[in-house]
Design a protein around this motif. Structure first.
Motif, PDB file in Angstrom:
ATOM      1  N   SER A 285      -7.297  31.327  24.306  1.00 43.77           N
ATOM      2  CA  SER A 285      -6.138  31.392  23.348  1.00 43.77           C
ATOM      3  C   SER A 285      -6.033  32.848  22.747  1.00 43.77           C
TER       4      SER A 285
ATOM      5  N   ASP B 111      -1.476  24.381  14.457  1.00 38.31           N
ATOM      6  CA  ASP B 111      -1.163  23.755  15.699  1.00 38.31           C
ATOM      7  C   ASP B 111      -1.899  22.517  16.010  1.00 38.31           C
TER       8      ASP B 111
ATOM      9  N   GLU C 104       4.036  25.034  22.284  1.00 36.38           N
ATOM     10  CA  GLU C 104       2.547  25.098  21.609  1.00 36.38           C
ATOM     11  C   GLU C 104       2.232  23.799  21.147  1.00 36.38           C
TER      12      GLU C 104
ATOM     13  N   SER D  62       6.586  30.033  17.921  1.00 37.33           N
ATOM     14  CA  SER D  62       7.052  29.388  19.144  1.00 37.33           C
ATOM     15  C   SER D  62       8.497  28.896  19.390  1.00 37.33           C
TER      16      SER D  62
ATOM     17  N   THR E 293       1.665  28.951  14.458  1.00 39.87           N
ATOM     18  CA  THR E 293       1.940  28.917  15.768  1.00 39.87           C
ATOM     19  C   THR E 293       3.132  28.132  16.244  1.00 39.87           C
TER      20      THR E 293
ATOM     21  N   TRP F  22      -3.443  25.583  25.981  1.00 38.01           N
ATOM     22  CA  TRP F  22      -2.043  25.304  26.191  1.00 38.01           C
ATOM     23  C   TRP F  22      -1.282  25.917  27.234  1.00 38.01           C
TER      24      TRP F  22
ATOM     25  N   ASN G 252       2.860  35.501  23.002  1.00 36.85           N
ATOM     26  CA  ASN G 252       3.431  34.392  23.535  1.00 36.85           C
ATOM     27  C   ASN G 252       4.813  35.031  24.213  1.00 36.85           C
TER      28      ASN G 252
END
Ligand code: VG1
Ligand code: CO
Length: 544
Positions: A19, A282, A376, A96, A92, A347, A128
C-alpha cells in the motif's frame, strides 16, 4: 510564476509495497527523498496537464510539511486545481471519495496507515488514480522505475499556503481549495445508510456503543457522524483527537494491539457494540459484548445482510476477498448466487473488479471491508453497516454471529505474525516452502491430508494482468487451510504472516475456543516452515 528546478539524485529504495511507499520518518527526511518520489509520480502519470489533484493525510508527524511540499510541486508540475483537506487531514476513504467526486486525476495520501507515527515512527505516500483507488501494480512498478532515474524536481517558489482555513487560495497559477475533510464523506454515508434509523438506535437508552479512534484520523469523522449527526452521547468516541504520534501507540486495531477496548468489551462494563479504526481510517475492528468478530466473519455477515442497508438493497453484483481471508464469504456468495473472487492481498487488486461492476462488496482479513461507494476500504462505513444490521434485525452482535454460523457453519480463523524478523531468514523460509509445494499433496498434516498446495498467482479477470508469488496456500481435505506470506507494509526487517483456518459445520461445536480448535493446525504450520530453527522465535509476536 517562478518555477524552480532543483537538482536531485535518484534513490534506489523507493519501491512501493502492499500500500504505497512506507519508510521510517528519518528516511523521508533525507535530502529531497520526498521530492524525488513525488516527482517520479508526477512524471509517471504525465504531469498535471491542467488536472485536479486531491491531497491529504492521516495527520501523522511530517504530514504538514509533506503537504506544503507536494502542493508546491504539484503547482510546478502543471496541476490546475488542488483539493486539500483542512489541517492536511483526509482519511483514506474520504480522499478516495473526493477524487471521484471532483473528477480529479488522482490523489496523494500521506499515511503509513497502522504503522507507528512520530519522529521515530513511519511515514508513507500512497498515490491513488482517477477511480479513487490505489495505484495499480503496473503503475506502482512504473513509479518505482522512474524514481531511480530522477535527477531534478520542480516546485513553485511561493510561501506556504494556509491549510487551516477553508476556502480558495492561489499558489502560482494553481488554485488550491482547502475543504472540510468530513462533510462530503458524511454526505456520501447519508446516501447509503438510513440516518434516521441509525439515530433511533444511537439515542435509545437500551443501546450504548464505543468507538476508539486511536488518536488517528477517524476522530473528527466519528464525532461528526456518530455524535453530532446521529446523536450518540458525547464521549461515545474515545481517543478522538488526531495526534502526530497517535499518543505513542500503534494505530492498529486488532486483538493484540487494542487490548484496552477488547478487555472493556469482555469486562463488567461492556457496552452493546464497540469498534475501532486505524491510522488512516480504512480499517475496522468490530466487537460485541464478550465477542470479537473476526474480520473474515464480519465481511461474510455484511454480504449476507446487505439487503437491509438502503445502499445495497438492489443486491450485490458479486463479492471478493483477498486470498488469506477466510472462505466464510464464499459460502454467502454461493447462497446468494453471485460470483466470489479471490485476489492477492492489497486493495489495489479490487479496483478493476469494482470499476467493471463485477463486485459490490469486498474485504480482507486485515480488518478491511468496503464497497463500490469508494475505491478503498472504509472503517466508518463498516461501523455504520454493522449498526444498521443491529438496528434492523433487532439483535445484538453475538446473536447475529451465532445465527450466521448456524446457517453457514463457522470458519475458525487466526493470523499469527512474526514481526521484525531477519529478512534473509524470512525469505529463505518462504523459498523452502515454495520448493515443497510441488509434492505436498497427499501428505498427512494436522490430522488430515493435503489436497492442494501452491504459491498463489492471480490473473486479473478484467485486464489479464498477472500477479505471482502472492503467498503459499496449503489446503487440507477436511476444509482447513494454512497460508504463509511476507508483509509488504513493514519498515524494519520482515514480517511473516501465517493465516490459519478450520471449517466446522456442526453447530454444537461453534462455541469452542478458536485457539484450541486451531492448535494442531498452528503446530503443523510451524513445523512445516521450521519456524523456531529458521526465525529463532518460539511463538508469534501478534495473534489476531
Ligand atoms: C497489510 C494487510 C493487507 C492490507 C495492507 C494495507 O499488508 O495484510 O491486507 O491491504 O496492510 O492496509 P501486508 O502486506 O503488511 O500484509 V492499510 O490499513 O496499511 O492501508
Ligand atoms: Co489503513
Amino acid at each position: 510564476m517562478n518555477v524552480l528546478t532543483m537538482p536531485a539524485r535518484p534513490y534506489d529504495d523507493q519501491r512501493p509495497g502492499t500500500s504505497g511507499l512506507r519508510k521510517p520518518v528519518a528516511i523521508f527526511r533525507q535530502p529531497h527523498y520526498l521530492e524525488n518520489y513525488l516527482q517520479a509520480i508526477f512524471e509517471t502519470v504525465g504531469g498535471g496537464a491542467n488536472r485536479t489533484l486531491v491531497i491529504g493525510g492521516d495527520g501523522r508527524f511530517f504530514n504538514r510539511e509533506a503537504i506544503q511540499t507536494a502542493s508546491r510541486m504539484a503547482a510546478a508540475n502543471g496541476y490546475k486545481h488542488l483539493v486539500v483537506g483542512r489541517a492536511g487531514l483526509l482519511s483514506t476513504p474520504a480522499a478516495s471519495h473526493l477524487i471521484r467526486k471532483r473528477g480529479a486525476s488522482g490523489g496523494l495520501i500521506f499515511s503509513a496507515s497502522h504503522n507507528p507515527g512520530g519522529p521515530e515512527g513511519d511515514f508513507g505516500i500512497k498515490y491513488n488514480s482517477a477511480n479513487g483507488g490505489p495505484a495499480s501494480e503496473t503503475l506502482s512498478r512504473a513509479i518505482y522505475a522512474r524514481s531511480k532515474r530522477i535527477v531534478a524536481y520542480r516546485l513553485v517558489d511561493e510561501p506556504d499556503i494556509d491549510i487551516d482555513r477553508l476556502g480558495k487560495v492561489s499558489l502560482g497559477e494553481t488554485e488550491v481549495e482547502v475543504v472540510d475533510p468530513v462533510s462530503e464523506y458524511a454526505e456520501l454515508m447519508e446516501t447509503l445508510f438510513d440516518f434516521e434509523r441509525l439515530a433511533e438506535l444511537l439515542t435509545s437508552t437500551s443501546f450504548k456503543m464505543r468507538f476508539d479512534a486511536m488518536h488517528a484520523i477517524t476522530g473528527p469523522y466519528a464525532r461528526a457522524i456518530l455524535e453530532e449527526r446521529l446523536g450518540a452521547p458525547v464521549g461515545t468516541v474515545i481517543n478522538g483527537k488526531p495526534l502526530p504520534d497517535f499518543g505513542g501507540a500503534k494505530p492498529d486495531p486488532n486483538l493484540g494491539r487494542s487490548r484496552n477496548l477488547v478487555d472493556f468489551m469482555f469486562g463488567q462494563d461492556a457496552v452493546n457494540f464497540a469498534a475501532a479504526s486505524d491510522g488512516d481510517g480504512d480499517r475496522n475492528m468490530i466487537l460485541g459484548r464478550k465477542m470479537f468478530v473476526t474480520p473474515s466473519d464480519s465481511l461474510a455477515v455484511l454480504a449476507a445482510n446487505a439487503h437491509v442497508v438502503p445502499g445495497y438493497s438492489g443486491g450485490l453484483a458479486g463479492v471478493a476477498r483477498s486470498m488469506p481471508t477466510s472462505r466464510a464469504l464464499d459460502r454467502v456468495a454461493q447462497e446468494l448466487g453471485v460470483p466470489c473472487f479471490e485476489t492477492p492481498t492489497g486493495w489495489k487488486f479490487f479496483g478493476n473488479l469494482l470499476d467493471a461492476g463485477r463486485i459490490t462488496l469486498c474485504g480482507e482479513e486485515s480488518f478491511g471491508a468496503g464497497s463500490d461507494h469508494v475505491r478503498e476500504k472504509d472503517g466508518l462505513w463498516a461501523v455504520l453497516f454493522w449498526l444498521t444490521i443491529i438496528a434492523v434485525r433487532g439483535m445484538p452482535v453475538h446473536r447475529i454471529i451465532k445465527d450466521h454460523w448456524d446457517r453457514y457453519g463457522r470458519h475458525f480463523y487466526a493470523r499469527h505474525d512474526y514481526e521484525a524478523v531477519d529478512a534473509a531468514a524470512a525469505n529463505s523460509l518462504m523459498d523452502a516452502l515454495r520448493d515443497q509445494v510441488g509434492d505436498m499433496a497427499g501428505k498427512r498434516l494436522a490430522g488430515s491430508i493435503v489436497s492442494m498446495a501452491d504459491d498463489f498467482s492471480y490473473t486479473d479477470p478484467v485486464d489479464r494482468s498477472v500477479a505471482e508469488r502472492q503467498g503459499i496456500r496449503v489446503l487440507l481435505e477436511d476444509g482447513s487451510r494454512i497460508v504463509y506470506r511476507l508483509s509488504g507494509t513493514g519498515t524494519g526487517g520482515a514480517t511473516l504472516r501465517i493465516y490459519l483456518e478450520r471449517y466446522e459445520a456442526r453447530a454444537w461445536l461453534h462455541d469452542k475456543d478458536a485457539r484450541k480448535v486451531l492448535n494442531d493446525l498452528s503446530f503443523a504450520a510451524g513445523s512445516l516452515a521450521e519456524i523456531p530453527a529458521r526465525l529463532g522465535r518460539e511463538r508469534p509476536s501478534l495473534v489476531t
